[in-house]
Design a protein around this motif. Structure first.
Motif, PDB file in Angstrom:
ATOM      1  N   PRO A 219       0.830  -1.213   0.000  1.00 19.80           N
ATOM      2  CA  PRO A 219       0.000   0.000   0.000  1.00 19.80           C
ATOM      3  C   PRO A 219       0.862   1.259   0.000  1.00 19.80           C
ATOM      4  CG  PRO A 219      -0.930  -1.614   1.495  1.00 19.80           C
ATOM      5  CD  PRO A 219       0.393  -2.177   1.035  1.00 19.80           C
ATOM      6  N   GLY A 220       0.505   2.186  -0.880  1.00 23.72           N
ATOM      7  CA  GLY A 220       1.269   3.414  -1.022  1.00 23.72           C
ATOM      8  C   GLY A 220       2.304   3.370  -2.124  1.00 23.72           C
ATOM      9  N   TRP A 221       2.629   2.175  -2.619  1.00 17.25           N
ATOM     10  CA  TRP A 221       3.713   2.019  -3.584  1.00 17.25           C
ATOM     11  C   TRP A 221       3.221   1.361  -4.871  1.00 17.25           C
ATOM     12  CZ3 TRP A 221       8.164   4.383  -2.298  1.00 17.25           C
ATOM     13  CH2 TRP A 221       8.405   4.633  -0.944  1.00 17.25           C
TER      14      TRP A 221
ATOM     15  N   VAL B 212      -0.528   6.245   7.248  1.00 19.16           N
ATOM     16  CA  VAL B 212       0.839   6.015   7.712  1.00 19.16           C
ATOM     17  C   VAL B 212       1.322   4.695   7.132  1.00 19.16           C
ATOM     18  CG1 VAL B 212       2.302   5.652   9.735  1.00 19.16           C
ATOM     19  CG2 VAL B 212       0.428   7.317   9.823  1.00 19.16           C
ATOM     20  N   TYR B 213       2.536   4.704   6.568  1.00 18.90           N
ATOM     21  CA  TYR B 213       3.072   3.512   5.921  1.00 18.90           C
ATOM     22  C   TYR B 213       4.419   3.127   6.532  1.00 18.90           C
ATOM     23  CZ  TYR B 213      -0.605   4.407   2.501  1.00 18.90           C
ATOM     24  OH  TYR B 213      -1.828   4.619   1.895  1.00 18.90           O
ATOM     25  N   GLY B 214       4.442   3.012   7.850  1.00 20.66           N
ATOM     26  CA  GLY B 214       5.642   2.594   8.556  1.00 20.66           C
ATOM     27  C   GLY B 214       5.687   1.088   8.742  1.00 20.66           C
ATOM     28  N   PHE B 215       6.668   0.625   9.500  1.00 22.80           N
ATOM     29  CA  PHE B 215       6.842  -0.814   9.694  1.00 22.80           C
ATOM     30  C   PHE B 215       5.622  -1.461  10.352  1.00 22.80           C
ATOM     31  CE2 PHE B 215      11.539   0.309   9.826  1.00 22.80           C
ATOM     32  CZ  PHE B 215      11.833  -0.278   8.603  1.00 22.80           C
ATOM     33  N   THR B 216       5.117  -0.852  11.410  1.00 23.33           N
ATOM     34  CA  THR B 216       3.987  -1.432  12.136  1.00 23.33           C
ATOM     35  C   THR B 216       2.745  -1.497  11.265  1.00 23.33           C
ATOM     36  OG1 THR B 216       4.799  -0.670  14.292  1.00 23.33           O
ATOM     37  CG2 THR B 216       2.449  -1.104  14.106  1.00 23.33           C
ATOM     38  N   GLU B 217       2.447  -0.393  10.586  1.00 22.06           N
ATOM     39  CA  GLU B 217       1.232  -0.327   9.765  1.00 22.06           C
ATOM     40  C   GLU B 217       1.308  -1.280   8.592  1.00 22.06           C
ATOM     41  OE1 GLU B 217       1.864   3.138  12.237  1.00 22.06           O
ATOM     42  OE2 GLU B 217       3.139   2.286  10.649  1.00 22.06           O
ATOM     43  N   GLN B 218       2.464  -1.339   7.940  1.00 18.25           N
ATOM     44  CA  GLN B 218       2.584  -2.222   6.782  1.00 18.25           C
ATOM     45  C   GLN B 218       2.594  -3.692   7.195  1.00 18.25           C
ATOM     46  OE1 GLN B 218       1.891  -1.140   3.976  1.00 18.25           O
ATOM     47  NE2 GLN B 218       3.382   0.243   3.037  1.00 18.25           N
ATOM     48  N   ALA B 219       3.154  -3.999   8.354  1.00 16.29           N
ATOM     49  CA  ALA B 219       3.101  -5.386   8.833  1.00 16.29           C
ATOM     50  C   ALA B 219       1.657  -5.832   9.033  1.00 16.29           C
ATOM     51  CB  ALA B 219       3.894  -5.522  10.129  1.00 16.29           C
ATOM     52  N   ALA B 220       0.831  -4.939   9.594  1.00 17.37           N
ATOM     53  CA  ALA B 220      -0.591  -5.260   9.762  1.00 17.37           C
ATOM     54  C   ALA B 220      -1.281  -5.397   8.409  1.00 17.37           C
ATOM     55  CB  ALA B 220      -1.270  -4.182  10.604  1.00 17.37           C
ATOM     56  N   ASN B 221      -0.923  -4.535   7.456  1.00 20.93           N
ATOM     57  CA  ASN B 221      -1.489  -4.646   6.114  1.00 20.93           C
ATOM     58  C   ASN B 221      -1.124  -5.982   5.472  1.00 20.93           C
ATOM     59  OD1 ASN B 221      -2.576  -2.047   6.225  1.00 20.93           O
ATOM     60  ND2 ASN B 221      -0.767  -1.095   5.298  1.00 20.93           N
TER      61      ASN B 221
ATOM     62  N   GLN C 297       9.912  11.027   1.296  1.00 26.99           N
ATOM     63  CA  GLN C 297      10.545  11.647   2.457  1.00 26.99           C
ATOM     64  C   GLN C 297       9.761  11.353   3.737  1.00 26.99           C
ATOM     65  OE1 GLN C 297      13.332  12.511   3.957  1.00 26.99           O
ATOM     66  NE2 GLN C 297      13.779  14.150   2.486  1.00 26.99           N
ATOM     67  N   ASP C 298       8.432  11.351   3.648  1.00 29.28           N
ATOM     68  CA  ASP C 298       7.600  11.038   4.817  1.00 29.28           C
ATOM     69  C   ASP C 298       7.846   9.607   5.294  1.00 29.28           C
ATOM     70  OD1 ASP C 298       6.518  13.551   4.795  1.00 29.28           O
ATOM     71  OD2 ASP C 298       4.641  12.963   3.811  1.00 29.28           O
ATOM     72  N   VAL C 299       7.878   8.655   4.347  1.00 25.03           N
ATOM     73  CA  VAL C 299       8.101   7.257   4.721  1.00 25.03           C
ATOM     74  C   VAL C 299       9.504   7.075   5.280  1.00 25.03           C
ATOM     75  CG1 VAL C 299       8.251   4.882   3.868  1.00 25.03           C
ATOM     76  CG2 VAL C 299       6.415   6.375   3.063  1.00 25.03           C
TER      77      VAL C 299
END
Length: 312
Positions: free
Chosen positions: A98-100, A110-119, A230-232
């Motif tokens: 997601p996001g890419w 938010v597309y950080g480690f925690t959020e993407q792991a849940a995704n 830059q945000d990610v």
């Protein structure tokens, strides 16, 4: 004369099409690689996002499922050489996170480690219900895979981390730039595009060829993505969550693979031993003569390591 006119007409139409959509060359090359690897395209609505992914069923109906996660500024296409090297041995699922890539990006998400792991956990449950998978992650995707494997062991039977982010590796130019607030992967023109490719690839033979106007299209896209990148990067590279994958890795109990290239100029190879301290059961593989893109520079060797992980 008629044949000459027809050829001229074809070239004229092609020139107009490329002028309107120069990224068509890139998409066409991606499609060629996908077909050559025996992959098909799919879409699915999961975790509040529309996902685009490539997939291939295995030759045997009871074969394991392997899910592959790309890295920062990457996409599902990065995995095509490895998918081709694996053949029909496993069922393969390769999403754009997601996001890419071609997957949905939501404003304010938010597309950080925690959020993407849940995704990713939701993606696995949707596409491999009741059947744990082998999860491979490269770079940022490796950090995501480490968090997912630690937190969702029922969905993830084995995990492979390739050149993975998420630990405080030995200082290099890339890492120092990130900590200083810069994006070493930023692409604004032809010179920075070349610099980007030179950073991530060590083996010159593996570097992608980007002729005009494909290069212009890619530069335009990366310029448009600059703020998002830059945000990610701020979240995964210099926030309090930047070392979360290494912390979570201590909770990984599944069979694991740690694979690096000795000449990685992005995630220094010292990261392999840092992860190994946290995942003592992991098999360690250090390849020589390649950089950050091990999955593209050495697909045959990486495929061998993956087969050893999955089949042992």
């Amino acid at each position: 004369m008629i044949a000459v006119l027809c050829v001229a007409a074809v070239f004229t139409v092609a020139a107009i099409v490329l002028w309107r959509d120069p990224f068509l060359l890139v998409r066409g090359e991606f499609a060629r690689q996908r077909v050559a690897a025996g992959l098909s395209r799919g879409t699915v609505e999961v975790a509040g996002h529309r996902w685009s992914y490539a997939y291939r069923d295995a030759d045997a109906p009871d074969a394991p499922t392997v899910v592959m996660l790309h890295g920062f500024t990457g996409s599902k296409e990065n995995w095509y050489p490895l998918a081709a090297a694996l053949g029909g041995r496993y069922r393969v699922l390769i999403p754009d996170l997601p996001g890419w890539g071609e997957s949905e990006r939501k404003p304010g998400a938010v597309y950080g480690f925690t959020e993407q792991a849940a995704n990713v956990e939701a993606f696995i449950r949707a596409l491999s219900p009741g059947k744990p998978v082998v999860l491979l992650g490269h770079s940022m995707g490796g950090g995501i895979a480490a968090v997912a494997a630690a937190r969702y062991p029922r969905e993830i039977a084995k995990v492979g981390l390739l050149d993975a982010a998420g630990v405080r590796f030995k200082d290099n130019a890339f890492g120092l730039d990130v900590l200083a607030g810069r994006n070493p992967f930023a692409v604004e023109d032809e010179a920075s595009l070349k610099r980007y490719i030179d950073i991530v690839f060590h083996d010159a033979k593996a570097k992608p060829w980007l002729p005009w106007p494909a290069s212009t299209a890619l530069i335009r896209k990366r310029r448009a993505d600059a703020g998002f990148e830059q945000d990610v990067l701020a979240r995964i590279g210099r926030s309090e969550d930047s070392l979360l994958p290494g912390q979570e890795a201590a909770n990984i109990r599944q069979p694991a693979l740690l694979l690096w290239c000795r000449q990685d100029a992005v995630i220094d190879a010292s990261a392999l031993e840092l992860y190994a301290q946290r995942i003592p059961q992991a098999r360690k593989v250090l390849l020589d003569g390649c950089g950050h893109m091990s999955l593209m520079e050495r697909p045959a060797e990486v495929a061998g390591a993956v087969v050893a992980l999955v089949d042992r």
